[in-house]
Design an enzyme around this catalytic site. Structure first.
Site, mmCIF file in Angstrom:
data_model
loop_
_atom_site.group_PDB
_atom_site.id
_atom_site.type_symbol
_atom_site.label_atom_id
_atom_site.label_comp_id
_atom_site.label_asym_id
_atom_site.label_seq_id
_atom_site.Cartn_x
_atom_site.Cartn_y
_atom_site.Cartn_z
ATOM 1 N N THR A 152 -6.850 27.073 61.944
ATOM 2 C CA THR A 152 -7.824 27.372 62.806
ATOM 3 C C THR A 152 -7.308 27.546 64.315
ATOM 4 O O THR A 152 -7.991 28.461 64.890
ATOM 5 C CB THR A 152 -8.945 26.239 62.889
ATOM 6 O OG1 THR A 152 -9.541 26.182 61.552
ATOM 7 C CG2 THR A 152 -9.987 26.348 63.887
ATOM 8 N N THR B 172 -5.424 22.077 60.504
ATOM 9 C CA THR B 172 -5.348 20.703 60.629
ATOM 10 C C THR B 172 -5.691 19.775 58.971
ATOM 11 O O THR B 172 -5.309 18.614 58.971
ATOM 12 C CB THR B 172 -6.686 20.093 61.695
ATOM 13 O OG1 THR B 172 -8.084 20.780 60.731
ATOM 14 C CG2 THR B 172 -6.591 20.565 62.900
ATOM 15 N N ASP B 173 -6.071 20.363 58.317
ATOM 16 C CA ASP B 173 -6.297 19.955 57.050
ATOM 17 C C ASP B 173 -5.078 19.060 56.461
ATOM 18 O O ASP B 173 -5.056 17.884 56.063
ATOM 19 C CB ASP B 173 -6.552 20.849 55.892
ATOM 20 C CG ASP B 173 -7.913 21.217 55.966
ATOM 21 O OD1 ASP B 173 -8.757 21.091 57.033
ATOM 22 O OD2 ASP B 173 -8.494 21.795 54.659
ATOM 23 N N LYS C 92 -5.735 12.942 59.283
ATOM 24 C CA LYS C 92 -6.987 13.454 59.762
ATOM 25 C C LYS C 92 -8.101 12.503 59.028
ATOM 26 O O LYS C 92 -8.151 12.445 58.017
ATOM 27 C CB LYS C 92 -6.973 14.911 59.028
ATOM 28 C CG LYS C 92 -8.426 15.728 59.383
ATOM 29 C CD LYS C 92 -8.200 16.982 59.006
ATOM 30 C CE LYS C 92 -9.574 17.739 59.627
ATOM 31 N NZ LYS C 92 -9.438 19.157 59.058
HETATM 32 N N1 ASP Z 1 -8.939 24.580 56.831
HETATM 33 C C1 ASP Z 1 -7.949 24.790 58.121
HETATM 34 C C2 ASP Z 1 -6.590 24.399 57.773
HETATM 35 O O1 ASP Z 1 -6.427 23.317 57.598
HETATM 36 C C3 ASP Z 1 -8.876 23.813 59.164
HETATM 37 C C4 ASP Z 1 -7.965 23.972 60.497
HETATM 38 O O2 ASP Z 1 -6.995 24.649 60.777
HETATM 39 O O3 ASP Z 1 -8.338 23.085 61.283
HETATM 40 O O4 ASP Z 1 -5.970 25.147 57.961
#
Ligand code: ASP
Length: 417
Positions: free
Chosen positions: A84, A160-161, A237
């Site tokens: 993201t 972030t995942d 997370k």
């Molecule tokens: N699903 C995305 C990922 O982990 C969420 C994010 O980037 O925060 O790439």
């Protein structure tokens, strides 16, 4: 009312105060509130608008190309991997796509150029749910290359995942005398409510510090106030959508970073850099390691499946202090008899594993399960992959409970919950 004005908007039930943002829909007014969140209000629901302060039209400036290096600033490499933090919203579908390169990020946050000489490189472009252990190796190699080419610090932009898995993997695989900072965002960079800019600024600030090791930098609160510097092997997370989703577990964050004043307040002793820029990587991993969550009635067949499919290590995410029901004892015995290393973590996440308190824990130890006293399940998974990739089974069993890079704290911290 124009973009940039501070306004009060009254609907039948609520009042909103904030700065007017450009709206993509002519039927909606979008304002950014003080807490950093944006709200869209349907024009037909608006009863009154009060202009509190006329604003200046925002100016969007791109940094000039071919920026000269400032010899007084440190050289920071930003490696983008997707997620993201490097995504744009497709406004037709509402879907978020990874689309920005590291250079685009620098253009989007030109303040970075006041903090450091920035070089950007896109090394992959994936959402982090699609991260693979083989990509961790690619990232480690890219880090080594950048340090050897003169980088004083590294920032990795990442989804972030699974950012905490990558932070863990890099902690074990990269031994560098510079800071390596992972930064993500919960809202994509082209949304005015994005947390990407503050996280990036804070991440670059951290990367210029005289510290070493792998860290995660993300919002410390859901508002735009400060960021935390979390140790890469002690973070997780812990919320699916909040901007302060990342929490240091069973310990406190290393530092608090104020992206506005650029101040860094250390909350505990960081690993100090000696300023040598030495870097070594060890990317050997045994990928046949599984993470299995324990639940009532779990069947031994599950562990037998892994053993029969050539897995070399199993991390159990047990209940409470590190327990598992008798329904899985046969499976554990089968795994241990076949030379598979079986270790125990806890699904409570907070608190330590202690398999000496209840008879169940003692029985599991007799079966050959090794308790990981103070390690997150994700960290134990990555550490077991790393150890099995580099050592024989007997050595692995000894090293699993030896602190290698800060993953184990021997002192219990009951205040961290
Ligand atoms: N699903 C995305 C990922 O982990 C969420 C994010 O980037 O925060 O790439």
């Amino acid at each position: 009312m124009e973009v940039g004005d501070v306004v009060k908007i009254c609907t039948k039930d609520t009042e909103y105060v904030g700065v007017v943002l450009p709206s993509i829909d002519e039927n909606t007014v979008v304002i950014k509130m003080k807490n950093g969140y944006n709200v869209g209000i349907l024009k037909e629901n608006i009863e009154k608008i009060e202009i509190i302060e006329k604003g200046k039209k925002p100016e969007y400036k791109l940094p000039p190309l071919g920026i000269k290096k400032n010899p007084n600033l440190k050289n920071i490499a930003i490696l983008s991997t997707g997620g993201t933090v490097a995504s744009r919203v497709d406004y037709k579908t509402g879907a978020v796509h990874p689309a920005f390169t590291a250079d685009d990020l620098i253009r989007a946050v030109p303040e970075l150029l006041d903090i450091a000489n920035i070089e950007g490189k896109a090394i992959m472009n994936i959402l982090s749910e699609n991260m693979l252990p083989s990509y961790w190796k690619k990232i480690a190699e890219a880090i080594k290359e950048e340090i050897e080419n003169g980088a004083d610090g590294i920032v990795i932009t990442h989804g972030t995942d699974t950012m905490h898995y990558t932070a863990s993997a890099l902690s074990f695989m990269v031994d560098a005398d510079v800071p390596i900072i992972l930064v993500g965002a919960q809202r994509s960079s082209d949304r005015p409510s994005s947390d990407a800019a503050l996280n990036l600024i804070s991440g670059v600030l951290a990367a210029t510090e005289p510290i070493k090791g792998v860290y995660v930098v993300m919002h410390g609160e859901s508002g735009d106030t400060f960021c935390y510097l979390h140790e890469g092997v002690k973070v997780r997370k812990s919320h699916s959508s909040r901007r302060d989703a990342f929490k240091s577990i069973n310990t406190i964050p290393v530092a608090k970073i104020n992206p506005f004043t650029k101040e860094i307040e250390y909350l505990r002793e960081p690993k100090k850099s000696e300023g040598t820029k030495k870097v070594k990587i060890n990317t050997n991993l045994e990928e046949k390691v599984a993470l299995v969550k324990i639940y009532p009635g779990i069947s031994s067949d599950i562990l037998k499946f892994y053993v029969d499919n050539g897995y070399k290590g199993i991390v159990l995410e047990g209940t409470g202090l590190g327990h598992a029901p008798e329904t899985i004892f046969d499976g554990i015995k089968y795994a241990v008899d076949n030379g598979v290393v079986v270790v125990m973590t806890t699904q409570t996440i907070h608190g330590r594993v202690n398999m000496n308190v209840y008879s169940n824990g003692r029985k599991l130890q007799k079966l050959g399960v090794i308790g990981c006293e103070d390690m997150l399940p994700e960290v134990a998974l990555v550490k077991l992959m790393y150890l099995l990739g580099n050592y024989n089974v007997e050595e692995v069993k000894k090293l699993i409970n030896k602190n290698l890079v800060g993953e184990i704290e021997y002192r219990s911290r009951f205040d961290c919950y």
